[in-house]
Design a protein around this motif. Structure first.
Motif, PDB file in Angstrom:
ATOM      1  N   TYR A 162      -2.752  -7.534  -2.725  1.00  0.00           N
ATOM      2  CA  TYR A 162      -3.681  -8.672  -2.794  1.00  0.00           C
ATOM      3  C   TYR A 162      -4.847  -8.425  -1.847  1.00  0.00           C
ATOM      4  N   GLN A 163      -6.039  -8.571  -2.364  1.00  0.00           N
ATOM      5  CA  GLN A 163      -7.254  -8.288  -1.613  1.00  0.00           C
ATOM      6  C   GLN A 163      -7.351  -9.110  -0.327  1.00  0.00           C
ATOM      7  N   GLY A 164      -6.806 -10.310  -0.321  1.00  0.00           N
ATOM      8  CA  GLY A 164      -6.960 -11.197   0.832  1.00  0.00           C
ATOM      9  C   GLY A 164      -5.984 -10.961   1.961  1.00  0.00           C
ATOM     10  N   TRP A 165      -4.995 -10.090   1.772  1.00  0.00           N
ATOM     11  CA  TRP A 165      -4.032  -9.833   2.839  1.00  0.00           C
ATOM     12  C   TRP A 165      -4.588  -8.864   3.866  1.00  0.00           C
ATOM     13  N   ASN A 166      -3.994  -8.901   5.062  1.00  0.00           N
ATOM     14  CA  ASN A 166      -4.376  -7.961   6.112  1.00  0.00           C
ATOM     15  C   ASN A 166      -3.185  -7.760   7.048  1.00  0.00           C
ATOM     16  N   PHE A 167      -2.114  -7.162   6.546  1.00  0.00           N
ATOM     17  CA  PHE A 167      -0.909  -6.966   7.326  1.00  0.00           C
ATOM     18  C   PHE A 167      -1.022  -5.722   8.206  1.00  0.00           C
ATOM     19  N   ASP A 168      -0.315  -5.751   9.328  1.00  0.00           N
ATOM     20  CA  ASP A 168      -0.192  -4.545  10.139  1.00  0.00           C
ATOM     21  C   ASP A 168       0.687  -3.543   9.405  1.00  0.00           C
ATOM     22  N   LYS A 169       0.519  -2.265   9.715  1.00  0.00           N
ATOM     23  CA  LYS A 169       1.340  -1.242   9.082  1.00  0.00           C
ATOM     24  C   LYS A 169       2.802  -1.431   9.479  1.00  0.00           C
ATOM     25  N   ASP A 170       3.677  -1.419   8.486  1.00  0.00           N
ATOM     26  CA  ASP A 170       5.130  -1.585   8.664  1.00  0.00           C
ATOM     27  C   ASP A 170       5.497  -2.953   9.231  1.00  0.00           C
ATOM     28  N   GLU A 171       4.624  -3.935   9.049  1.00  0.00           N
ATOM     29  CA  GLU A 171       4.930  -5.295   9.499  1.00  0.00           C
ATOM     30  C   GLU A 171       6.046  -5.890   8.643  1.00  0.00           C
ATOM     31  N   ALA A 172       7.073  -6.419   9.282  1.00  0.00           N
ATOM     32  CA  ALA A 172       8.189  -7.044   8.572  1.00  0.00           C
ATOM     33  C   ALA A 172       7.821  -8.481   8.217  1.00  0.00           C
ATOM     34  N   ASP A 181      -9.652 -17.235 -10.727  1.00  0.00           N
ATOM     35  CA  ASP A 181      -9.442 -18.491 -10.009  1.00  0.00           C
ATOM     36  C   ASP A 181      -9.439 -18.295  -8.495  1.00  0.00           C
ATOM     37  N   ASP A 182      -9.603 -17.053  -8.043  1.00  0.00           N
ATOM     38  CA  ASP A 182      -9.586 -16.747  -6.614  1.00  0.00           C
ATOM     39  C   ASP A 182     -10.765 -15.839  -6.271  1.00  0.00           C
ATOM     40  N   ASN A 183     -11.953 -16.221  -6.742  1.00  0.00           N
ATOM     41  CA  ASN A 183     -13.182 -15.466  -6.461  1.00  0.00           C
ATOM     42  C   ASN A 183     -13.069 -14.001  -6.887  1.00  0.00           C
ATOM     43  N   ASN A 184     -12.385 -13.788  -8.008  1.00  0.00           N
ATOM     44  CA  ASN A 184     -12.204 -12.441  -8.557  1.00  0.00           C
ATOM     45  C   ASN A 184     -11.489 -11.495  -7.584  1.00  0.00           C
ATOM     46  N   ALA A 185     -10.612 -12.048  -6.773  1.00  0.00           N
ATOM     47  CA  ALA A 185      -9.822 -11.210  -5.860  1.00  0.00           C
ATOM     48  C   ALA A 185      -8.946 -10.256  -6.668  1.00  0.00           C
ATOM     49  N   VAL A 186      -8.824  -9.033  -6.157  1.00  0.00           N
ATOM     50  CA  VAL A 186      -8.035  -8.015  -6.854  1.00  0.00           C
ATOM     51  C   VAL A 186      -6.550  -8.208  -6.539  1.00  0.00           C
ATOM     52  N   GLN A 193     -20.740  -9.747   1.140  1.00  0.00           N
ATOM     53  CA  GLN A 193     -20.648  -8.291   1.276  1.00  0.00           C
ATOM     54  C   GLN A 193     -19.267  -7.871   1.750  1.00  0.00           C
ATOM     55  N   ARG A 194     -18.745  -8.579   2.747  1.00  0.00           N
ATOM     56  CA  ARG A 194     -17.423  -8.221   3.266  1.00  0.00           C
ATOM     57  C   ARG A 194     -16.352  -8.390   2.190  1.00  0.00           C
ATOM     58  N   THR A 195     -16.442  -9.469   1.432  1.00  0.00           N
ATOM     59  CA  THR A 195     -15.491  -9.695   0.354  1.00  0.00           C
ATOM     60  C   THR A 195     -15.610  -8.609  -0.713  1.00  0.00           C
ATOM     61  N   ALA A 196     -16.847  -8.218  -1.017  1.00  0.00           N
ATOM     62  CA  ALA A 196     -17.060  -7.194  -2.038  1.00  0.00           C
ATOM     63  C   ALA A 196     -16.496  -5.846  -1.599  1.00  0.00           C
ATOM     64  N   VAL A 197     -16.678  -5.501  -0.317  1.00  0.00           N
ATOM     65  CA  VAL A 197     -16.128  -4.241   0.204  1.00  0.00           C
ATOM     66  C   VAL A 197     -14.607  -4.265   0.108  1.00  0.00           C
ATOM     67  N   GLU A 198     -13.998  -5.362   0.535  1.00  0.00           N
ATOM     68  CA  GLU A 198     -12.539  -5.472   0.465  1.00  0.00           C
ATOM     69  C   GLU A 198     -12.058  -5.387  -0.983  1.00  0.00           C
ATOM     70  N   GLY A 199     -12.834  -5.974  -1.901  1.00  0.00           N
ATOM     71  CA  GLY A 199     -12.452  -5.926  -3.306  1.00  0.00           C
ATOM     72  C   GLY A 199     -12.485  -4.517  -3.860  1.00  0.00           C
ATOM     73  N   ARG A 200     -13.522  -3.745  -3.496  1.00  0.00           N
ATOM     74  CA  ARG A 200     -13.615  -2.353  -3.944  1.00  0.00           C
ATOM     75  C   ARG A 200     -12.428  -1.536  -3.435  1.00  0.00           C
ATOM     76  N   GLY A 225     -15.148   3.954   1.884  1.00  0.00           N
ATOM     77  CA  GLY A 225     -14.878   2.522   1.907  1.00  0.00           C
ATOM     78  C   GLY A 225     -14.057   2.104   3.115  1.00  0.00           C
ATOM     79  N   LEU A 226     -13.051   2.906   3.477  1.00  0.00           N
ATOM     80  CA  LEU A 226     -12.255   2.601   4.664  1.00  0.00           C
ATOM     81  C   LEU A 226     -13.122   2.627   5.926  1.00  0.00           C
ATOM     82  N   ALA A 227     -14.045   3.610   5.982  1.00  0.00           N
ATOM     83  CA  ALA A 227     -14.935   3.692   7.136  1.00  0.00           C
ATOM     84  C   ALA A 227     -15.877   2.489   7.191  1.00  0.00           C
ATOM     85  N   VAL A 228     -16.424   2.098   6.033  1.00  0.00           N
ATOM     86  CA  VAL A 228     -17.313   0.937   5.975  1.00  0.00           C
ATOM     87  C   VAL A 228     -16.552  -0.328   6.393  1.00  0.00           C
ATOM     88  N   GLU A 229     -15.339  -0.471   5.887  1.00  0.00           N
ATOM     89  CA  GLU A 229     -14.527  -1.644   6.230  1.00  0.00           C
ATOM     90  C   GLU A 229     -14.300  -1.730   7.733  1.00  0.00           C
TER      91      GLU A 229
END
Length: 288
Positions: free
Chosen positions: A81-91, A58-63, A211-218, A193-197
């Motif tokens: 969650y594949q769609g998150w992008n938090f900073d390291k140690d973000e409260a 229901d969310d574009n096959n997000a992991v 493509q960007r979504t697929a990379v994040e999903g992998r 994958g981290l380098a590609v991202e």
């Protein structure tokens, strides 16, 4: 292809000494989708954790993934969650619901890229046993995580915690994580994958939203099994520095990205290894 393949191989080789100090895990049991693992050499009362990972249709096959472990009288909950992008140690302060029940225990979640982690009193366990969904209520909407058959996974986790401890491998002979930990191939794929991202985020290269979504999903799919060495991998990768691929190398980048998306982690690593080997052999061939 040559430049990025050798870059990936060099990055991976440079990470091996640090990986030697990462605590490997071994599988204990798989119960109704929950994978229970034990940290090798951990003689504490709670050496095990349980993981449930799935793709949300229901969310574009997000992991998505849910990781749970006990720690004495505490309970640790990690959400991926594949769609998150938090900073390291973000409260992150966000209320927790189990199905429709609000959990009144206050906890601050700690973010790191695609993950949020928090610790609660183990009094949370009965509520988890009765629930089917973990919900974080953000201002812009809810983040739902399925936990089907949590009780079955929890019983396996308790069996794992109660099982006799195994001796840890000697440090001098531990060159790589144990076979049941992430394999060399999967770690190498994750590093690439981290380098590609990062290239996609910071460089002027051609890419589509798909493509960007697929990379994040992998990457998100590999992230739960990389958890024990995630910090080491990112730290060592950061030390190597970063530069965007020059314009004449963009076709190489596009090919690597395509293979990373289309192939399984093990197949991608095997392909990369074959090409690096072939290129090294070509370099060793005397030129006429």
């Amino acid at each position: 292809m040559r430049a990025l393949n050798i870059l990936a191989a060099t990055l991976f080789a440079s990470l091996l000494p640090s990986l030697a100090h990462a605590a490997p895990r071994e599988p204990f049991e798989v119960v109704k989708g929950w994978e229970v693992e034990r940290t090798i050499g951990d003689t504490g009362p709670n050496p095990c954790l349980m993981t449930y990972a799935y793709e949300d249709k229901d969310d574009n096959n997000a992991v998505n993934a849910v990781v749970f472990a006990l720690d004495s009288n505490k309970a640790t909950l990690v959400l991926v969650y594949q769609g998150w992008n938090f900073d390291k140690d973000e409260a992150v302060k966000v209320p927790l619901f189990l199905d429709r029940k609000a959990i009144k225990t206050k906890a601050t979640w700690t973010g790191d890229d695609k993950t949020l982690r928090a610790q609660f009193p183990d009094s949370l366990v009965p509520d988890l046993l009765a629930a089917k969904t973990v919900i974080l209520r953000f201002d812009d909407g809810d983040a739902d995580f399925r936990i089907p058959d949590f009780a079955a996974g929890y019983e396996a986790l308790r069996r794992c915690d109660a099982a006799p401890a195994k001796a840890a491998p000697k440090a001098a002979t531990l060159a790589l994580p144990a076979p049941s930990s992430p394999s060399e191939a999967r770690i190498a794929t994750y590093v690439v994958g981290l380098a590609v991202e990062r290239v996609l985020k910071e460089c002027d290269v051609r890419s589509t939203g798909r493509q960007r979504t697929a990379v994040e999903g992998r990457i998100a799919a590999l992230q739960p099994e990389m958890a024990p060495i995630e910090a080491t991998l990112r730290s060592e990768l950061q030390k190597k520095g970063f530069s965007c691929p020059p314009a004449d190398k963009e076709p190489d980048f596009q090919e690597v990205m395509g293979r990373f998306i289309d192939l399984s982690p093990d197949a991608f690593a095997a392909t990369m290894e074959q090409k690096v080997g072939a290129e090294k052999s070509a370099d060793a061939t005397p030129k006429p």
